[in-house]
Design a protein around this motif. Sequence first.
Motif, PDB file in Angstrom:
ATOM      1  N   LEU A 172      40.609  28.761  42.530  1.00 44.11           N
ATOM      2  CA  LEU A 172      39.400  29.310  41.913  1.00 44.11           C
ATOM      3  C   LEU A 172      38.940  30.493  42.768  1.00 44.11           C
ATOM      4  O   LEU A 172      38.565  30.326  43.927  1.00 44.11           O
ATOM      5  N   LEU A 173      38.993  31.704  42.198  1.00 39.29           N
ATOM      6  CA  LEU A 173      38.646  32.905  42.957  1.00 39.29           C
ATOM      7  C   LEU A 173      37.141  33.188  42.930  1.00 39.29           C
ATOM      8  O   LEU A 173      36.571  33.667  43.893  1.00 39.29           O
ATOM      9  N   GLN A 174      36.528  32.893  41.777  1.00 40.64           N
ATOM     10  CA  GLN A 174      35.093  33.157  41.636  1.00 40.64           C
ATOM     11  C   GLN A 174      34.535  32.297  40.512  1.00 40.64           C
ATOM     12  O   GLN A 174      35.185  32.142  39.478  1.00 40.64           O
ATOM     13  N   SER A 175      33.360  31.715  40.715  1.00 34.96           N
ATOM     14  CA  SER A 175      32.735  30.998  39.594  1.00 34.96           C
ATOM     15  C   SER A 175      31.425  31.687  39.244  1.00 34.96           C
ATOM     16  O   SER A 175      30.791  32.310  40.096  1.00 34.96           O
ATOM     17  N   PHE A 176      31.057  31.586  37.977  1.00 36.05           N
ATOM     18  CA  PHE A 176      29.923  32.334  37.456  1.00 36.05           C
ATOM     19  C   PHE A 176      28.914  31.356  36.860  1.00 36.05           C
ATOM     20  O   PHE A 176      29.111  30.829  35.761  1.00 36.05           O
ATOM     21  N   HIS A 177      27.841  31.097  37.609  1.00 35.83           N
ATOM     22  CA  HIS A 177      26.803  30.158  37.189  1.00 35.83           C
ATOM     23  C   HIS A 177      25.566  30.933  36.754  1.00 35.83           C
ATOM     24  O   HIS A 177      25.150  31.858  37.443  1.00 35.83           O
ATOM     25  N   GLY A 178      24.974  30.541  35.629  1.00 34.86           N
ATOM     26  CA  GLY A 178      23.782  31.245  35.160  1.00 34.86           C
ATOM     27  C   GLY A 178      23.338  30.776  33.788  1.00 34.86           C
ATOM     28  O   GLY A 178      22.151  30.691  33.500  1.00 34.86           O
ATOM     29  N   HIS A 179      24.309  30.467  32.945  1.00 32.23           N
ATOM     30  CA  HIS A 179      23.965  29.985  31.604  1.00 32.23           C
ATOM     31  C   HIS A 179      23.418  28.558  31.680  1.00 32.23           C
ATOM     32  O   HIS A 179      23.802  27.782  32.557  1.00 32.23           O
ATOM     33  N   ASP A 215      41.145  19.575  26.691  1.00 33.79           N
ATOM     34  CA  ASP A 215      41.760  19.013  27.900  1.00 33.79           C
ATOM     35  C   ASP A 215      41.070  19.539  29.168  1.00 33.79           C
ATOM     36  O   ASP A 215      41.426  19.136  30.282  1.00 33.79           O
ATOM     37  N   ASN A 216      40.077  20.455  28.982  1.00 35.51           N
ATOM     38  CA  ASN A 216      39.319  21.059  30.100  1.00 35.51           C
ATOM     39  C   ASN A 216      40.152  21.989  30.977  1.00 35.51           C
ATOM     40  O   ASN A 216      39.664  22.501  31.980  1.00 35.51           O
ATOM     41  N   LYS A 217      41.426  22.193  30.618  1.00 36.82           N
ATOM     42  CA  LYS A 217      42.332  22.960  31.488  1.00 36.82           C
ATOM     43  C   LYS A 217      42.696  24.300  30.863  1.00 36.82           C
ATOM     44  O   LYS A 217      42.620  24.458  29.650  1.00 36.82           O
ATOM     45  N   VAL A 218      43.143  25.215  31.723  1.00 36.48           N
ATOM     46  CA  VAL A 218      43.806  26.423  31.219  1.00 36.48           C
ATOM     47  C   VAL A 218      45.264  26.335  31.658  1.00 36.48           C
ATOM     48  O   VAL A 218      45.571  26.129  32.836  1.00 36.48           O
ATOM     49  N   THR A 219      46.150  26.428  30.661  1.00 36.94           N
ATOM     50  CA  THR A 219      47.591  26.267  30.907  1.00 36.94           C
ATOM     51  C   THR A 219      48.300  27.566  30.545  1.00 36.94           C
ATOM     52  O   THR A 219      47.977  28.182  29.527  1.00 36.94           O
ATOM     53  N   VAL A 220      49.267  27.959  31.368  1.00 31.36           N
ATOM     54  CA  VAL A 220      50.020  29.193  31.118  1.00 31.36           C
ATOM     55  C   VAL A 220      51.462  28.844  30.757  1.00 31.36           C
ATOM     56  O   VAL A 220      52.094  28.018  31.413  1.00 31.36           O
ATOM     57  N   CYS A 225      31.568  30.208  33.830  1.00 29.94           N
ATOM     58  CA  CYS A 225      32.816  30.941  33.671  1.00 29.94           C
ATOM     59  C   CYS A 225      33.527  30.870  35.017  1.00 29.94           C
ATOM     60  O   CYS A 225      32.892  30.627  36.043  1.00 29.94           O
ATOM     61  N   ALA A 226      34.839  31.073  35.003  1.00 28.70           N
ATOM     62  CA  ALA A 226      35.591  30.986  36.261  1.00 28.70           C
ATOM     63  C   ALA A 226      36.767  31.955  36.234  1.00 28.70           C
ATOM     64  O   ALA A 226      37.374  32.191  35.192  1.00 28.70           O
ATOM     65  N   LEU A 227      37.056  32.520  37.416  1.00 31.56           N
ATOM     66  CA  LEU A 227      38.215  33.403  37.579  1.00 31.56           C
ATOM     67  C   LEU A 227      39.241  32.662  38.433  1.00 31.56           C
ATOM     68  O   LEU A 227      38.928  32.208  39.533  1.00 31.56           O
ATOM     69  N   TRP A 228      40.462  32.543  37.881  1.00 33.27           N
ATOM     70  CA  TRP A 228      41.509  31.748  38.546  1.00 33.27           C
ATOM     71  C   TRP A 228      42.680  32.639  38.941  1.00 33.27           C
ATOM     72  O   TRP A 228      43.006  33.601  38.247  1.00 33.27           O
ATOM     73  N   GLY A 272      43.874  26.112  36.015  1.00 31.56           N
ATOM     74  CA  GLY A 272      42.540  25.711  36.457  1.00 31.56           C
ATOM     75  C   GLY A 272      41.967  24.615  35.591  1.00 31.56           C
ATOM     76  O   GLY A 272      42.414  24.407  34.455  1.00 31.56           O
ATOM     77  N   THR A 273      40.980  23.915  36.116  1.00 28.51           N
ATOM     78  CA  THR A 273      40.341  22.821  35.373  1.00 28.51           C
ATOM     79  C   THR A 273      38.824  22.926  35.459  1.00 28.51           C
ATOM     80  O   THR A 273      38.267  23.106  36.541  1.00 28.51           O
ATOM     81  N   HIS A 274      38.161  22.825  34.305  1.00 26.16           N
ATOM     82  CA  HIS A 274      36.696  22.788  34.236  1.00 26.16           C
ATOM     83  C   HIS A 274      36.232  21.328  34.145  1.00 26.16           C
ATOM     84  O   HIS A 274      37.050  20.432  33.983  1.00 26.16           O
ATOM     85  N   THR A 275      34.913  21.123  34.187  1.00 26.31           N
ATOM     86  CA  THR A 275      34.396  19.751  34.054  1.00 26.31           C
ATOM     87  C   THR A 275      34.026  19.444  32.599  1.00 26.31           C
ATOM     88  O   THR A 275      33.537  18.366  32.291  1.00 26.31           O
ATOM     89  N   SER A 276      34.253  20.423  31.695  1.00 27.33           N
ATOM     90  CA  SER A 276      34.084  20.187  30.261  1.00 27.33           C
ATOM     91  C   SER A 276      35.109  21.052  29.531  1.00 27.33           C
ATOM     92  O   SER A 276      35.911  21.742  30.174  1.00 27.33           O
ATOM     93  N   TYR A 277      35.069  21.039  28.199  1.00 29.42           N
ATOM     94  CA  TYR A 277      36.089  21.755  27.424  1.00 29.42           C
ATOM     95  C   TYR A 277      36.140  23.247  27.772  1.00 29.42           C
ATOM     96  O   TYR A 277      35.158  23.849  28.178  1.00 29.42           O
ATOM     97  N   MET A 278      37.339  23.830  27.624  1.00 34.21           N
ATOM     98  CA  MET A 278      37.492  25.262  27.836  1.00 34.21           C
ATOM     99  C   MET A 278      37.404  25.959  26.479  1.00 34.21           C
ATOM    100  O   MET A 278      38.187  25.676  25.583  1.00 34.21           O
ATOM    101  N   SER A 279      36.418  26.836  26.330  1.00 34.76           N
ATOM    102  CA  SER A 279      36.153  27.438  25.024  1.00 34.76           C
ATOM    103  C   SER A 279      36.815  28.797  24.823  1.00 34.76           C
ATOM    104  O   SER A 279      37.051  29.217  23.702  1.00 34.76           O
ATOM    105  N   CYS A 280      37.115  29.492  25.924  1.00 35.09           N
ATOM    106  CA  CYS A 280      37.646  30.854  25.795  1.00 35.09           C
ATOM    107  C   CYS A 280      38.364  31.253  27.084  1.00 35.09           C
ATOM    108  O   CYS A 280      38.034  30.781  28.166  1.00 35.09           O
ATOM    109  N   CYS A 281      39.380  32.115  26.932  1.00 39.59           N
ATOM    110  CA  CYS A 281      40.085  32.626  28.111  1.00 39.59           C
ATOM    111  C   CYS A 281      40.586  34.036  27.844  1.00 39.59           C
ATOM    112  O   CYS A 281      40.805  34.424  26.692  1.00 39.59           O
TER     113      CYS A 281
END
Length: 356
Positions: free
Chosen positions: A190-197, A131-136, A180-183, A153-162
Motif C-alpha cells: 500500500l503506497l498511499q491511502s486516501f481517507h476523507g469520505h 471479494d474486497n481485493k484487486v486482482t491483476v 481510496c488506495a494506491l497499490w 491489494g485488499t480493502h476492508t469492504s467491497y472494491m467498487s472501482c479501479c
Amino acid sequence: MSESALSASNANANEKMASLLKEAENLKTKLEEERQKLNDVNLSNIAERLEQIAYVNIKPRKVLKGHQAKVLCTDWSPDKRHIISSSQDGRLIIWDAFTTNKEHAVTMPTTWIMACAYAPSGNFVACGGLDNKVTVYPITSDEEMAAKKRTVGTHTSYMSCCIYPNSDQQILTGSGDSTCALWDVESGQLLQSFHGHSGDVMAIDLAPNETGNTFVSGSCDRMAFIWDMRSGHVVQSFEGHQSDVNSVKFHPCGDAIATGSDDSSCRLYDMRADREVAVFSKESIIFGVNSVDFSVSGRLLFAGYNDYTVNLWDTLKSERVCLLYGHENKVSCVQVSPDGTALSTGSWDYTIRVWA
C-alpha cells in the motif's frame, strides 16, 4: 479531581467547542461570499450565442452477448479495439468490439466483479468486487491468465472501482470502506491511502494531464473530492448532489469534473471557479445516473440511467441533445473509446452495446 473542578473543565471545553464551531461557520460564510464575488456570470448564459448541436448521428453498431448476469463494468483497451467487461456472473470477458468475438474469458472465484480496468500497456487487466481485493491478470491464454493472476491489494469492504495511474506498476482503487488506495502491483504494498469520505466510494477518475498526480472520487456521502496522490490529502471538495454520487469524470481539459448521481442529475464543477457551473437534469427524468463520460472535445456528456436510456447532454448549454434507446435494463456503465469514435454501454440486461 473534585466533581466541581471536573464540571468546570467540561463547561470550559463545551464553551471552547461552541466558539470553534461558530468560528468555522463564520469562515464558511466568508468563503461563500468570496465565491459569490467570482460567480459573475452563468455558463449557459455565455453559451447562448453558440450554435445548437443540430444532429448527432449515433447509432447502435454492435451488441456483445455472453455474460450470464448483469454487466457491472467495462473498459476500452488502449488499442481502441478491445473491451473488457466484468459481471455479476463472476466472469471477466475480453471482446473484440469490431467482430463481437470473445477473445478471453476468465471466471473469478467470486461473483459481483464491480470493477475492471486495462493497464496502459494493454497487457494486463485489473478487477475486483465483493471479494474486497484487486486482482491483476496478464493477457495471455485463458489457462495461463487464471494461473498467473496476482492479488495486489485488499480493502476492508467491497472494491467498487479501479484505475491504473499512467503506468502498469501502480493501481488506484476505491472501496465501500470509504477510502481510496494506491497499490504497488509488483509487491502488493500500500503506497498511499486516501481517507476523507464518510460514505462508500463509488467512482474514481484520473486527471488527464501526463503527470497525473491528482484524481477525483465520488461517494455515497454526496461529495466529490479532488485528491493529491502524493500527499494523500483532499485539495478540493464539491457538494450539491442530493444523493449518492455514482460516477465522476474529468473534463478533457483537466479543469472541470462531471458527476452523475442517484438524485437523477449530472453536474459540472469547475475547479478554477471552485464551484458547480451546470446541472444537467429535467423534470421528466426521475431515474438515477449510474455512469458519465465526456466526448473527446468535452462538449458532449454521455450519461447512463436506471430507466434503460443513455442521455447526451450539451455541456455548455445544459440542454439534452438526444437519447439512445436499446438496452432492456439499467445502464450501468458508459465509456467513450480512447479515440472518441465509439461509445460502449454496459447494462443489467446482460449485454454490452457499441454505438458510433
